[in-house]
Scaffold this active site. Structure first.
Site, PDB file in Angstrom:
ATOM      1  N   SER A 279      -2.649  -1.110  -0.425  1.00 36.73           N
ATOM      2  CA  SER A 279      -3.679  -2.084  -0.733  1.00 36.73           C
ATOM      3  C   SER A 279      -3.168  -3.471  -0.406  1.00 36.73           C
ATOM      4  CB  SER A 279      -4.034  -2.002  -2.219  1.00 36.73           C
ATOM      5  OG  SER A 279      -4.751  -3.145  -2.629  1.00 36.73           O
TER       6      SER A 279
ATOM      7  N   CYS B 273     -16.461  -5.435   0.572  1.00 36.77           N
ATOM      8  CA  CYS B 273     -15.297  -4.590   0.324  1.00 36.77           C
ATOM      9  C   CYS B 273     -14.553  -4.295   1.620  1.00 36.77           C
ATOM     10  CB  CYS B 273     -15.703  -3.307  -0.389  1.00 36.77           C
ATOM     11  SG  CYS B 273     -14.290  -2.384  -1.059  1.00 36.77           S
ATOM     12  N   ASP B 274     -13.299  -3.938   1.466  1.00 38.36           N
ATOM     13  CA  ASP B 274     -12.301  -3.949   2.525  1.00 38.36           C
ATOM     14  C   ASP B 274     -12.770  -3.432   3.885  1.00 38.36           C
ATOM     15  OD1 ASP B 274     -10.941  -4.658   0.282  1.00 38.36           O
ATOM     16  OD2 ASP B 274      -9.389  -3.132   0.435  1.00 38.36           O
ATOM     17  N   LYS B 275     -13.239  -2.177   3.943  1.00 37.07           N
ATOM     18  CA  LYS B 275     -13.506  -1.558   5.240  1.00 37.07           C
ATOM     19  C   LYS B 275     -14.851  -1.965   5.818  1.00 37.07           C
ATOM     20  CE  LYS B 275      -9.625   0.274   4.417  1.00 37.07           C
ATOM     21  NZ  LYS B 275      -9.506  -0.329   3.078  1.00 37.07           N
TER      22      LYS B 275
ATOM     23  N   ASP C 101     -12.157   0.771  -2.462  1.00 36.39           N
ATOM     24  CA  ASP C 101     -10.754   1.167  -2.555  1.00 36.39           C
ATOM     25  C   ASP C 101     -10.286   1.148  -4.004  1.00 36.39           C
ATOM     26  OD1 ASP C 101     -11.370   0.474   0.104  1.00 36.39           O
ATOM     27  OD2 ASP C 101      -9.269   0.184   0.569  1.00 36.39           O
TER      28      ASP C 101
ATOM     29  N   CYS D 206     -17.723  -5.528  -5.623  1.00 31.86           N
ATOM     30  CA  CYS D 206     -17.469  -6.238  -4.361  1.00 31.86           C
ATOM     31  C   CYS D 206     -18.753  -6.537  -3.590  1.00 31.86           C
ATOM     32  CB  CYS D 206     -16.529  -5.422  -3.490  1.00 31.86           C
ATOM     33  SG  CYS D 206     -15.079  -4.792  -4.373  1.00 31.86           S
TER      34      CYS D 206
ATOM     35  N   GLU E 116      -4.517   4.426   0.511  1.00 30.00           N
ATOM     36  CA  GLU E 116      -3.724   3.316  -0.009  1.00 30.00           C
ATOM     37  C   GLU E 116      -2.966   3.775  -1.250  1.00 30.00           C
ATOM     38  OE1 GLU E 116      -6.275  -0.013  -0.662  1.00 30.00           O
ATOM     39  OE2 GLU E 116      -6.586  -0.359   1.478  1.00 30.00           O
TER      40      GLU E 116
ATOM     41  N   CYS F  61     -12.248  -8.272  -4.531  1.00 29.02           N
ATOM     42  CA  CYS F  61     -10.997  -8.490  -5.265  1.00 29.02           C
ATOM     43  C   CYS F  61     -10.388  -9.849  -4.938  1.00 29.02           C
ATOM     44  CB  CYS F  61     -10.015  -7.376  -4.956  1.00 29.02           C
ATOM     45  SG  CYS F  61     -10.626  -5.741  -5.441  1.00 29.02           S
TER      46      CYS F  61
END
Length: 557
Positions: A469, A121-123, A80, A48, A443, A193
């Site tokens: 997720s 990435c997500d966070k 994640d 990511c 998640e 992702c």
């Protein structure tokens, strides 16, 4: 310009500081220019964020060309996807607040005049936004970009397919060799992702809320255009410094409503509820979990994208990008185009440059949405008095009533699914996985993927005080609040209790008399903290309810 950085770099008394900075190549001329912090979340533990080190160099080129001096620093990132289903996943949500803290602390220490944060990435995305909103100095968010789709034969793949293939393999539906082939081909290179999972959801949010320049986020990470996008962000931050455009000037109540609409219209991740609530707190904007229900119910779903749809994030770019989604929202009256962005232009002004690819099928026409309402639903009732979150994209049925199958941690539920112990009609309850109870609100993509892969997606409901997720699909309800360790009713549900969920009424109830719930709590003992030292213990002590964003500054209320 009146520069904050002059406190560090100018004057007789700052000679020692200049001496140290000259030791690593900065000149007097460099130090008289605006100092721009380049906050990088590059890390070598996932695809990511993998290209962010190279993209940071392009940002710095843009800053220098526009008359500034960049200074790069790093913060962290937790994948994640890599940590999913393990104890390591508990670090993910915790990292959001640590990222925010570290960006805030570094910028306060060095008194930067502006910031560019590179995220993926997500966070890292909401973490960066939270830090910028606290600092309230001119700032730009640059999203590294999506991964390209994987390919196996004629089928295009994402990481979602790997998680679901694990469930299919456990159910005997595919062989070990088929699972390995999917594993080997799903992720072809760097990038976040590739569906409207959490990273691309929050990237959409950042463009629509105005912290990321329009036309920057949709470009995939490996696309050569990303270098130009990065240089452009260097120019944008210098303009923002010159014009004193600050994050709280941008992130108004209107901007947050626009952002929620973008999540609803794109079928975005339920994690956006947590993150936008947390961002609003740092922005000083009043926002409530019920606002997501109100806005989602009035906003059509336009984006046909995974996990519930057909296309990938790279297809959004090819169709016209996130600005085309924003155009649908503004044209339909679902978002306010007068809101300002970090470039100093309004959304309406930015959207003048939108070019829709003829014949594209990814972002549906204004008059032909996929659904008349958006992808988020907030459920409340005797099981979730403070609320819970469901992503309704791809869900056909409107209600479910069935017996509870209770598990006190994710691993036990995963084992039951893989052993074939979950039956059609069951409601799988996973508790003690909330912000405090987990800690870190893991998640559940492993479990949800296993349920889908086993062919139970239409017949089984999963609910948890943990999270899902963005790649999760199916009848999966997360963020149940209060969480189990905070005396939430989910703590006293027993196997066989009937749970009733009605999407049209937005209700989630356990069919128990109030006196039965009270009697069970009289015999309930709050479990001890799972960690008693270190970062997780600190997080347990500080974190608040998921219904308010699971922030670690809730004690200010």
């Amino acid at each position: 310009m009146s520069l904050r950085s002059y406190t560090i770099t100018q004057g007789r008394d700052r000679a020692p500081a200049r001496s140290m900075l000259k030791a690593i190549g900065f000149t007097d001329e460099d130090l008289r220019k605006p100092i721009i912090g380049i906050a990088n979340t590059w890390i070598e533990t996932m695809p990511c964020n993998y290209n962010l080190r190279a993209l940071a160099e392009k940002v710095k080129e843009g800053v220098r060309a526009a008359g500034g001096t960049p200074m790069e620093f790093n913060t962290i990132a937790i994948s994640d996807g890599v940590t999913m289903g393990t104890e390591g996943m508990k670090a993910s949500l915790v990292s959001r607040d640590l990222i925010a803290d570290s960006i805030e602390l570094t910028a306060r220490g060095y008194m930067f005049d502006g910031l560019v944060t590179l995220v993926a990435c997500d966070k890292t995305i909401p973490g960066a936004a939270m830090g910028l909103l606290r600092l309230n100095i001119p700032s730009v968010i640059l999203y590294g970009g999506s991964i390209m789709p994987g390919k196996l034969g004629d089928k295009l793949l994402s990481i979602q397919d790997v998680f679901e293939a694990v469930g299919a393999n456990a159910a005997g539906k595919i062989t070990d060799a088929e699972l390995l082939a999917i594993e080997d081909h799903a992720c072809p290179g760097p990038g976040a992702c590739g569906g409207q999972f959490t990273a691309n959801t929050m990237a959409t949010v950042m463009e629509v809320i105005g912290l990321a320049p329009m036309f920057t986020a949709s470009v995939p990470q490996v696309d050569p255009r990303k270098d130009d996008v990065s240089r452009y962000c260097g120019k944008v931050i210098m303009d923002a410094v010159k014009n004193d455009i600050k994050p709280r000037d941008i992130c108004t109540r209107t901007a947050f409503e626009n952002a929620i609409a973008s999540v609803a219209a794109s079928g975005g991740s339920t994690n956006a509820v947590l993150h936008l609530l947390a961002m609003a707190k740092d922005a000083g904007v009043a926002l409530d979990i019920d606002d997501f229900q109100t806005i989602s119910q009035r906003t059509p779903l336009y984006l046909d994208i995974k996990p519930a749809g057909k296309y990938f994030a790279a297809d959004v770019d090819a169709a016209g990008g996130i600005p085309l989604i924003a155009k649908r929202l503004v044209d339909g009256g679902y978002a306010d185009g007068s809101a300002m962005t970090v470039t100093g232009k309004t959304i309406n002004e930015e959207l003048a440059a939108v070019v829709e690819t003829p014949g594209q099928q990814v972002i549906k026409p204004l008059d032909a949405p996929i659904k008349k309402t958006g992808g988020l639903l907030i459920l409340k009732g005797s099981l979730a008095p403070e609320g819970s979150v469901l992503k309704v994209t791809g869900i056909a049925k409107k209600s479910h009533r069935g017996p509870a199958r209770c598990f006190n941690r994710e691993e036990d539920a995963m084992a039951a699914v893989q052993a074939g112990k979950i039956q059609a009609g069951d409601v799988v309850v996973i508790r003690y996985e909330g912000p405090k109870g987990g800690p870190g609100m893991r998640e559940m993509l492993g479990v949800t993927g296993a349920i889908m892969g086993a062919g139970l997606g239409e017949d089984v409901v999963l609910l948890t005080d943990g999270r899902f997720s963005g790649a999760t699909r199916g009848f999966m309800i997360g963020h149940v609040a209060p969480e189990a360790v905070d005396h939430g009713p989910i703590a006293i549900v027993e196997d066989g209790d009937i749970i009733s969920i009605d999407l049209e009424k937005s209700s989630i109830d356990v069919e128990l008399a109030p006196e039965t719930i009270e009697a069970r709590f009289a015999n309930w003992t709050k479990p001890p903290w799972k960690y008693t030292n270190g970062v997780f213990a600190k997080y347990i002590a500080l974190v608040g309810s998921s219904a308010k964003g699971a922030v670690t500054s809730h004690f200010e209320e």
